[in-house]
Design an enzyme around this catalytic site. Structure first.
Site, PDB file in Angstrom:
ATOM      1  N   ARG A  89      -4.203   0.455  -2.344  1.00  0.00           N
ATOM      2  CA  ARG A  89      -3.632  -0.893  -2.301  1.00  0.00           C
ATOM      3  C   ARG A  89      -3.348  -1.417  -3.706  1.00  0.00           C
ATOM      4  O   ARG A  89      -4.072  -1.121  -4.648  1.00  0.00           O
ATOM      5  CB  ARG A  89      -4.588  -1.840  -1.571  1.00  0.00           C
ATOM      6  CG  ARG A  89      -4.922  -1.411  -0.146  1.00  0.00           C
ATOM      7  CD  ARG A  89      -5.952  -2.331   0.484  1.00  0.00           C
ATOM      8  NE  ARG A  89      -6.272  -1.910   1.852  1.00  0.00           N
ATOM      9  CZ  ARG A  89      -7.219  -1.033   2.156  1.00  0.00           C
ATOM     10  NH1 ARG A  89      -7.959  -0.507   1.186  1.00  0.00           N
ATOM     11  NH2 ARG A  89      -7.439  -0.692   3.411  1.00  0.00           N
ATOM     12  N   HIS A 113       4.763   0.340   1.115  1.00  0.00           N
ATOM     13  CA  HIS A 113       5.123  -0.453   2.287  1.00  0.00           C
ATOM     14  C   HIS A 113       4.130  -1.578   2.500  1.00  0.00           C
ATOM     15  O   HIS A 113       3.025  -1.574   1.943  1.00  0.00           O
ATOM     16  CB  HIS A 113       5.199   0.420   3.543  1.00  0.00           C
ATOM     17  CG  HIS A 113       3.908   1.091   3.913  1.00  0.00           C
ATOM     18  ND1 HIS A 113       3.389   2.149   3.210  1.00  0.00           N
ATOM     19  CD2 HIS A 113       3.025   0.849   4.922  1.00  0.00           C
ATOM     20  CE1 HIS A 113       2.249   2.548   3.762  1.00  0.00           C
ATOM     21  NE2 HIS A 113       2.004   1.758   4.801  1.00  0.00           N
ATOM     22  N   GLN A 137       0.811  -1.212   0.000  1.00  0.00           N
ATOM     23  CA  GLN A 137       0.000   0.000   0.000  1.00  0.00           C
ATOM     24  C   GLN A 137       0.839   1.253   0.000  1.00  0.00           C
ATOM     25  O   GLN A 137       2.054   1.231   0.201  1.00  0.00           O
ATOM     26  CB  GLN A 137      -0.920   0.007   1.217  1.00  0.00           C
ATOM     27  CG  GLN A 137      -0.184  -0.024   2.544  1.00  0.00           C
ATOM     28  CD  GLN A 137      -1.121  -0.105   3.730  1.00  0.00           C
ATOM     29  OE1 GLN A 137      -1.359   0.892   4.385  1.00  0.00           O
ATOM     30  NE2 GLN A 137      -1.628  -1.306   4.009  1.00  0.00           N
ATOM     31  N   GLU A 178       2.619   8.216   8.853  1.00  0.00           N
ATOM     32  CA  GLU A 178       2.460   7.424  10.071  1.00  0.00           C
ATOM     33  C   GLU A 178       3.808   7.007  10.637  1.00  0.00           C
ATOM     34  O   GLU A 178       4.803   6.872   9.911  1.00  0.00           O
ATOM     35  CB  GLU A 178       1.592   6.188   9.820  1.00  0.00           C
ATOM     36  CG  GLU A 178       2.111   5.240   8.779  1.00  0.00           C
ATOM     37  CD  GLU A 178       1.089   4.172   8.385  1.00  0.00           C
ATOM     38  OE1 GLU A 178      -0.116   4.453   8.383  1.00  0.00           O
ATOM     39  OE2 GLU A 178       1.532   3.056   8.060  1.00  0.00           O
ATOM     40  N   HIS A 199       0.134   5.797   0.885  1.00  0.00           N
ATOM     41  CA  HIS A 199      -0.791   6.825   1.353  1.00  0.00           C
ATOM     42  C   HIS A 199      -0.602   8.105   0.540  1.00  0.00           C
ATOM     43  O   HIS A 199       0.529   8.446   0.179  1.00  0.00           O
ATOM     44  CB  HIS A 199      -0.568   7.123   2.831  1.00  0.00           C
ATOM     45  CG  HIS A 199      -0.642   5.910   3.702  1.00  0.00           C
ATOM     46  ND1 HIS A 199      -1.698   5.029   3.651  1.00  0.00           N
ATOM     47  CD2 HIS A 199       0.218   5.418   4.634  1.00  0.00           C
ATOM     48  CE1 HIS A 199      -1.493   4.067   4.531  1.00  0.00           C
ATOM     49  NE2 HIS A 199      -0.334   4.262   5.120  1.00  0.00           N
TER      50      HIS A 199
END
Length: 404
Positions: free
Chosen positions: A287, A268, A103, A140, A105
């Site tokens: 994804r 990642h 995936q 994150e 972001h």
């Protein structure tokens, strides 16, 4: 100060034992992949005096989201309240028992634009095929509670060529072709796009996995971790392109107490372990494989940063005799970890914003200028911005989320 109960996310890749075991509770009959602590609409925490993980609890009539929205200036502070009525970050306990999706972001600008486009198209927020659940980006930070294995970012092309050397087979030879011609991000892009959009078939991927497994077992691997990860992924996701993508990505092993930062655009996949994540308040995930969830390859490819670079490990700064703080290069969050050893000596924490405090082990007394609350293992609390300085005393490990 209010107690918090998290929201359980029973994704199929989750462990049935890791999070329950963290709090000395029996295994769950269903996976416990994540526990959310925050105000995100897809899983706002309840205000409750129990544990963060309560599998049989009914939903409270008081949510943290509603509590913050009723008094944003007091809960968030005047500056944050001018921008939003929600917490700027989301805290998660995460426990993958098997690899989760390959995936990436989006950036904040991309998220805002694509969210508006999906809204205009009339796609429901909870639709399985929707990519953008909110308008925010999702950088994150992962803090490892146990040994944690992941893939993050692209390896240096020269290192990938070393890993591919002598492997043979259609997929490895094509990857070698793209990278040997161009060792820049352009070559990385061509190799990655081939894996996700090329004409290889299930047999080609199965052959690659078999070759990596055989090389690993024979003790002839130029990258033991790469071959082991490919073999592991093939067991869970046979013939998935994400199996081959593992050869292009950095394998990362975190020891307990180490942290990894994932910026926007970084490809990642988390593989195994138990940890605490803190991220911008978002659930936007694109994804490309290793999942049964919705895959949108074109959208992911338009988002990826193809720059090959080492994984971004965040070294903590020691801010007191008990506390280390992990500062990520973002405006939404920071994470402090306190190892308390003395019930008689309060430890003042830096910070001034809205805080979530979670006791991972032992017990701690949390104090502000408005009162004191004891948090035993597995309990959490929300501390308003207008409660002033925060101090801890006790014996155990306490994690505190805050804003810079």
């Amino acid at each position: 100060m209010e107690g918090l109960r998290g929201v359980i996310k029973p994704y199929a890749w989750g462990s049935t034992t890791a999070i329950p075991g963290l709090f000395d509770l029996p295994p769950s009959p269903t996976p416990v992949a994540e526990i959310w602590l925050g105000t995100h609409p897809a899983g706002p925490s309840d205000i409750s005096s129990g544990l963060v993980y309560e599998p049989d609890a009914t939903r409270s009539d008081r949510s943290l989201a509603g509590y913050v929205a009723a008094d944003p200036a007091g809960c968030l502070g005047a500056e944050l309240a001018q921008r939003s009525t929600a917490l700027p970050y989301l805290v998660k306990l995460i426990a993958p028992a098997r690899p989760l999706s390959l995936q990436v972001h989006p950036t904040a600008e991309q998220a805002a634009s694509r969210f508006a486009a999906e809204e205009a198209a009339g796609i429901p927020l909870d639709a399985p095929h929707r990519c953008y659940r909110d308008t925010n980006h999702k950088p994150e930070l992962l803090f490892a509670l146990t040994e944690f294995e992941t893939l993050a970012g692209f390896r240096a092309p020269r290192r990938v060529l070393e890993v591919l050397a002598g492997l043979g087979g259609t997929v490895a030879e094509r990857l070698h072709h793209y990278l040997s011609r161009d060792l820049t991000r352009t070559g990385v892009k061509a190799a990655f796009e081939y894996l996700l959009t090329g004409d290889m078939g299930p047999g080609d991927l199965a052959d690659l996995a078999e070759r990596c497994t055989a090389r690993y077992r024979a003790g002839k691997s130029p990258s033991v971790r790469a071959d082991r990860i490919v073999s592991h992924l093939a067991e869970h996701y046979p013939c998935d392109p994400g199996i081959a993508a593992a050869l292009l990505l950095n394998p990362v092993s975190l020891a307990p107490g180490e942290a990894l930062f994932i910026p926007a655009g970084t490809v990642h996949a988390y593989l195994s372990g138990t940890g605490i994540e803190i991220m911008a308040n978002s659930d936007n995930v694109l994804r490309a494989g290793l999942t049964a969830k919705h895959i949108d390859v074109p959208e992911l490819l338009a988002t990826v940063d193809y720059t090959a670079a080492p994984p971004v490990r965040i070294a903590p700064e020691r801010v007191s005799r008990t506390t280390r703080t992990y500062y990520a290069p973002v405006d939404e969050f920071e994470l402090s970890v306190s190892h308390l050893k003395d019930w008689t000596r309060p430890e003042l924490l830096a910070g001034h914003g809205p805080r979530i405090v979670l006791t991972v082990s032992g017990a701690a007394r949390v104090s502000t200028n408005r009162g004191t609350r004891t948090l035993n293992r597995g309990q959490a609390a929300f501390v308003r911005a207008d409660e002033g300085p925060l101090s801890l005393q006790g014996v155990g490990m306490v994690v505190t989320a805050d804003v810079p």
